[in-house]
Every structure is written in structure tokens, then in C-alpha cells.
Scaffold this motif. Structure first.
Motif, short mmCIF file in Angstrom:
data_model
loop_
_atom_site.label_atom_id
_atom_site.label_comp_id
_atom_site.label_asym_id
_atom_site.label_seq_id
_atom_site.Cartn_x
_atom_site.Cartn_y
_atom_site.Cartn_z
N ASP A 88 0.88 -1.25 0.00
CA ASP A 88 0.05 -0.07 0.10
C ASP A 88 0.83 1.40 -0.16
O ASP A 88 0.58 2.14 -0.82
N TYR B 151 -2.77 -9.36 0.54
CA TYR B 151 -4.10 -9.28 0.99
C TYR B 151 -4.93 -10.62 1.04
O TYR B 151 -5.62 -10.67 1.94
N VAL C 208 -5.63 -3.58 11.09
CA VAL C 208 -5.91 -2.94 9.81
C VAL C 208 -6.55 -1.45 9.99
O VAL C 208 -7.38 -1.49 10.87
N GLN D 143 -7.54 -0.44 4.61
CA GLN D 143 -7.27 -2.01 4.51
C GLN D 143 -8.40 -2.90 4.77
O GLN D 143 -8.61 -3.90 3.98
#
Length: 436
Positions: free
Chosen positions: A265, A277, A314, A318
Motif C-alpha cells: 500500500d 491481501y 488494519v 485496508q
């Protein structure tokens, strides 16, 4: 939902709630360097436009800047100030390699006192620590036998990273190239020196490795620095090496997947984002935070395990990407479950009635194998895992009465092509908003 431990529900405030995460207190303490006040950059001494912080200490400010013990030469011709330390080095050394310093030294000074001529009027450089700049000066003044130590298995990797970063910042091109080549040699060694401090455990032992030990944290910090360095210097080979290494480490602990996710990211590394992810989605218990605060990339505290899954914090972006990825991948599986991948009939398949038999046999196989216990046990979003399980079932299928041998080969290939297609497009599933 396997990766999120449970499908999130919405409370009255429309915030996702995870049952397993309700009792978790999220520490706000950071393990990385604290945010420091930004200072105004010197227009001539910041050639690369890099933006960083300057440490300020009331005690040191009262004492005034201190001369560096190693690189304040009595015959130096240029005084530089880094944080609260003075370096007196040689303009001829700093002007080598067509660096930014060589351009800076040719600028007219006007009627103002010449910067760099005295301790009272040093050239102030921002964005570097004393240790980083000292390591950079070390390579400029090092003797041949000293440089050879950086090519040994006991090389100081942190020093090499500092040399490469500062060289890139001030446009010492040949020094930057040399340092990156030495770093590449270092990380290519077998076994990898980067893994020597990471406690590896055998999967059947059922124990989570201690990736929060001081040595392991140092390794994670080095991996982080190397990926950032490779991206900054546009060194494709080093970046690919580090991404591959980080991908392998994901099987050791989900914390490496979280590290990869955050770096992807931050640096917009597309091919790292998808696999990271997906790993977090399938293996972690997600613990959302309520703001876009910076979450430490290198954690110094262990994470609790929940049914073999590790807790991962997160931020809202996210979290939304994970939920979007879950939704999109689940829709892909629903479409596949109903209709198997299409394949081209072999030329040897023969008459139309034989092709119809192949198609019917393939449909019957798909309907049966998508309902097997092994496939149903996998999460709805684990499309790659389900397709891989079906390939294994296909290999056990044996002879099919109404399916030509060449058609069977083509049908198996269609599953593998679908797996590769999903793997290549993984980053496209994990983004917020829109449809896929």
C-alpha cells in the motif's frame, strides 16, 4: 468467511463488528521511530527533494552542535551539520561522481557569509540521521581492504543500506550502483543471511514461531528497509528478490503477510498487494482500528492466536479492501460453481455426438467435485484453493467413458489457466469501491 474468522456484522453505527475481536485492546504504542517535527529544507543542500525529520533536543540545543569524533578533519574544507553534529570534510571528496554537492559548491554566495566555512555557518542537511551520514562518509574515505569487508558474509547490511540511500539522495551515481550491487550479492547468498535471525519451525509442531524476538524484529526491519530502498532507487532485481523472499516468509507467520500488505500500500507495489491481501484474508483474525493511524510495520509484541489464526490490526482502508476482496472472490466462485471453465475440444474428438458426450461428462464431473468435502471445507473466497483441490480430484478421476483423452487434457488445462488468471488479477479484487 475463513480469513475474517466470521462474516462482519454492522452495529447501529454501521461499523463492522468481528465477534472474536471485541475483547481486544489495541495498543497505540509505536515500535518505529516517533514522528518528529519537520524542518524547513535548505534549498541547496536538499538536491533530491527528500522530505524527512530533524531531531530536536533541548539539552543538546543548549550545548550547541558537537563535532563528530571520526569525520571532523582539521584540514577539512566544508562543514556540514546533521541534526546536532558537525562534520568537517573535503569539498573535493563531496564533489566527486558529479554529485549534487558539486553543483551546490558552484552557486554564487553573494554578500552573505560562505556556508560551510565555519562551525557558526555550516551547511545544514535535513532528512538524514548522524549514523546514516557517518556510514556514507565512511565509504567515501574507506581504504580498499575496508571496502572488502562489505563483501564478506559478516557485512554490515545496515551500513550498506545507509550508503545506498544517501548516495541516491545526493546523486552519487556510481557509489549508489556499487552499493546496490553489493546488497544484491548479500541477499542472494544461500542460505539467506536475512533468514538467519528468524526462528523457523516445522509446521507439524503446531507452534507459532517467535517473530517478535529482537533478532527477528531486526530482520523484519531490514527487509522493510531493503524493499523501500529498491523502490526508491528503481532497482527492479533487488525489489523482485525481496518481494519473493517476503512471499516465502508469509507461510511462517501472518505478520509477514501484514508487513507485505502495508508495504504494498505504501509503495504501490501491485504484484505484492494481491498475494499479501489474500494471505491476510484467509489466515488472519482482523482487528479494525477506528482511524487511519499509522500501524507499526515491525511489531515488538507477540500476537495472540485464535484457532491457529493470528490477530492483525488494519486501518479502515485496508479493512474495506479486505471486505471488497472477499465479496468479489466469493462472486467468482459462485459463477464457477454453477458453470465449469470452458475448454476447446480436441480435433481428434470426432463427431458431434462425441463432443456432446465430452461436454456432458465434464459437467457431471464438475457438479460432483465442487460438492466434495475438501472443496466445501475451504472458505467461499478461497477460489484458488478450491480450484487446486479440484485439479487433484481430476487427477484421480481415471478414465471417463464419454470423454476423449485429448479433451480431458484440455479440460484439466482450463482449470490451471483459470487459477493463473485469478492469481495474476488478485490486486484487482482488493480495492475499495466499484464492482469487478
Amino acid at each position: 468467511m475463513a480469513g475474517l474468522a466470521a462474516t462482519p456484522t454492522l452495529s447501529d453505527g454501521d461499523e463492522p463488528v468481528y465477534p472474536e475481536a471485541e475483547d481486544i485492546g489495541i495498543s497505540q504504542r509505536r515500535t518505529t521511530a516517533p514522528q518528529r517535527k519537520r524542518a524547513r529544507h535548505h534549498s541547496a543542500s536538499q538536491p533530491s527533494g527528500s522530505d524527512s525529520d530533524v531531531l530536536s533536543s533541548p539539552v543538546m540545543a543548549l550545548k550547541g552542535p558537537q563535532r563528530d569524533e571520526s569525520y571532523y578533519f582539521c584540514d577539512g574544507s566544508c562543514i556540514l551539520r546533521i541534526e546536532n553534529t558537525l562534520f568537517n570534510v573535503h569539498r573535493t571528496i563531496l564533489s566527486k561522481d558529479q554529485s549534487s554537492f558539486s553543483t551546490m559548491f558552484t552557486l554564487p554566495q553573494g554578500e552573505l557569509p560562505t556556508e560551510g566555512a565555519s562551525d557558526d555557518s555550516p551547511i545544514v542537511l535535513h532528512g538524514d540521521t548522524v549514523e546514516e551520514f557517518r556510514n556514507f562518509l565512511w565509504v567515501l574515505y574507506a581504504l580498499p581492504h575496508e571496502l572488502n569487508t562489505l563483501r564478506s558474509p559478516q557485512a554490515d547490511l545496515n551500513r550498506l543500506i545507509d550508503i545506498a540511500r544517501i548516495s541516491s539522495k545526493y546523486s552519487f551515481k556510481s557509489t549508489e550502483t556499487w552499493a546496490l550491487d553489493v546488497i544484491q550479492e548479500f541477499v542472494d547468498r544461500k542460505p539467506s543471511p536475512l533468514l538467519s535471525n528468524i526462528p523457523l519451525t516445522f509446521p507439524f509442531l503446531g507452534a507459532s514461531p517467535n517473530v517478535s524476538s529482537p533478532a527477528a524484529i531486526d530482520s523484519k526491519a531490514q527487509i522493510t528497509s531493503l524493499i523501500r530502498l529498491a523502490q526508491m532507487c528503481n532497482h527492479a532485481r533487488l525489489l523482485e528478490t525481496m518481494v519473493t523472499l517476503l512471499h516465502q516468509l508469509m507461510s511462517i507467520s501472518i505478520q509477514y503477510a501484514h508487513l507485505a500488505m502495508s508495504l504494498a500500500d505504501e509503495l504501490d507495489i501491485r504484484h505484492l498487494r494481491g498475494i499479501a491481501y489474500l494471505e491476510v484474508l484467509q489466515r488472519a483474525v482482523i482487528v479494525p482500528v477506528q482511524s487511519h493511524q499509522d500501524i507499526p510495520l515491525v511489531e515488538d509484541e507477540g500476537q495472540d492466536n485464535v484457532d491457529g489464526r493470528e490477530r492483525v490490526m488494519v486501518n479502515p482502508t485496508q479493512q474495506l479492501r479486505l471486505l471488497s476482496g472477499y465479496h468479489r472472490l466469493s462472486k467468482v466462485w459462485e459463477r464457477l460453481r454453477v458453470a465449469p471453465p470452458q475448454f476447446d475440444h480436441a480435433q481428434s474428438c470426432g463427431a458431434t455426438w462425441h463432443q456432446h458426450g465430452c461436454t456432458q461428462s465434464w459437467s457431471d464431473f464438475w457438479k460432483e467435485k465442487t460438492r466434495t468435502e475438501g472443496v466445501l471445507a475451504l472458505g467461499t473466497s478461497d477460489v484458488i484453493g478450491k480450484l487446486t483441490a479440484i485439479v487433484k480430484e481430476f487427477d484421480k478421476w481415471g478414465s471417463a467413458t464419454y470423454m476423449h483423452h485429448d479433451c480431458r487434457t484440455s479440460a484439466r488445462r482450463s482449470i490451471q489457466d483459470k487459477i493463473k488468471q485469478i492469481q495474476d488479477s488478485l490486486p484487482d479484487y482488493f480495492f475499495e469501491g466499484g464492482e469487478y
